[in-house]
Design an enzyme around this catalytic site. Sequence first.
Site, PDB file in Angstrom:
ATOM      1  N   CYS A   1       0.795  -1.225   0.000  1.00  0.00           N
ATOM      2  CA  CYS A   1       0.000   0.000   0.000  1.00  0.00           C
ATOM      3  C   CYS A   1       0.829   1.276   0.000  1.00  0.00           C
ATOM      4  O   CYS A   1       0.475   2.240  -0.677  1.00  0.00           O
ATOM      5  CB  CYS A   1      -0.974  -0.001   1.171  1.00  0.00           C
ATOM      6  SG  CYS A   1      -0.213   0.058   2.820  1.00  0.00           S
TER       7      CYS A   1
ATOM      8  N   HIS B  24      -2.131   1.090   6.962  1.00  0.00           N
ATOM      9  CA  HIS B  24      -2.644   1.000   5.593  1.00  0.00           C
ATOM     10  C   HIS B  24      -2.782   2.395   5.012  1.00  0.00           C
ATOM     11  O   HIS B  24      -3.379   3.285   5.632  1.00  0.00           O
ATOM     12  CB  HIS B  24      -3.983   0.271   5.559  1.00  0.00           C
ATOM     13  CG  HIS B  24      -4.576   0.178   4.180  1.00  0.00           C
ATOM     14  ND1 HIS B  24      -3.846  -0.300   3.102  1.00  0.00           N
ATOM     15  CD2 HIS B  24      -5.805   0.511   3.701  1.00  0.00           C
ATOM     16  CE1 HIS B  24      -4.604  -0.259   2.025  1.00  0.00           C
ATOM     17  NE2 HIS B  24      -5.785   0.227   2.350  1.00  0.00           N
TER      18      HIS B  24
ATOM     19  N   ASP C 112      -8.775   3.625  -2.645  1.00  0.00           N
ATOM     20  CA  ASP C 112      -8.057   2.574  -1.922  1.00  0.00           C
ATOM     21  C   ASP C 112      -7.417   1.659  -2.962  1.00  0.00           C
ATOM     22  O   ASP C 112      -7.944   0.609  -3.290  1.00  0.00           O
ATOM     23  CB  ASP C 112      -9.039   1.812  -1.026  1.00  0.00           C
ATOM     24  CG  ASP C 112      -8.358   0.792  -0.138  1.00  0.00           C
ATOM     25  OD1 ASP C 112      -7.129   0.860   0.006  1.00  0.00           O
ATOM     26  OD2 ASP C 112      -9.070  -0.075   0.405  1.00  0.00           O
TER      27      ASP C 112
END
Length: 291
Positions: A73, A110, A125
Amino acid sequence: MWHGEQLDLDAYLARLGYEGERTPTTETLRALHRAHVLSVRWDNLDSFLYRSVSLDLADVQEKLVRRSRGGYCYEHATLFAAALERLGFDFTAVSGRVQMGAEKILPATHAMLLVGVEGRRWLTDIGFGACPLAPIELVEGEDGNEVTIEGRPFLLRRTEITPGADGWALHHPDGRGGWVVRHNFTENPQYPIDYELGNHFIATSAHSPFNRRPFLQRIRPDRTDQLDGLTWTTTVATTAAGAEPDEKRTVEPHELPELLADTFGVELSPEEAKLVVERVQPQDGRPDQES
């Protein structure tokens, strides 16, 4: 801030196969988000093999764009932020706590982006692995925003995420007719230095699962493939996230280099292929699956 001026935008868009408009509109955001998720895979191989992951934009470009490798991420968010900055989007980087049904408070490790465009706000995302194929709008209200994106259901809802702290929780189906929290986040802005700290923990800490076993995910419009240690699962898009996968099998360590190349599109060097096979075999002959 995100060094968009250093990004080779043409090379990045070519990596995505994107030939659309370069103006900061909702349509552009949707198209870029989808192209990124389908083109740039998720993997933790640098963390697993080397316990070292660089977030320097030049290194991220070299790896994810020019070498066509995947990342996790923090790498995805760093690259996407540079592209959005270069294209003139207004956005805020945030950090989320991956829950996946866990009751305890987990570290915020994250990375995601909240993008404001044309009077609306969107969660992008793009670095979770099994990501939504489109941004999800932040909608106030008790019901939140329930959407199905190309056969994959999600619910984004504002809620108390830790005692005394309001934020947002992204849910996916639990396979039993309900929802489970995938991750949650506040809107507290994060900066490149904040991501450096989270990245250091994920890449190096003995408490991080991502330097103990290989973990890869590849999303296609009709299916998602995931490798967790030596367990390979394939789930079709219409299967609710969290349900039993359509296929689940165990592979042998020596099969990994070919599987990574054929299914996940990851071409390892001979040295990396050898190291991957060696690393997934602990003393008892089974991959370390502790998390």
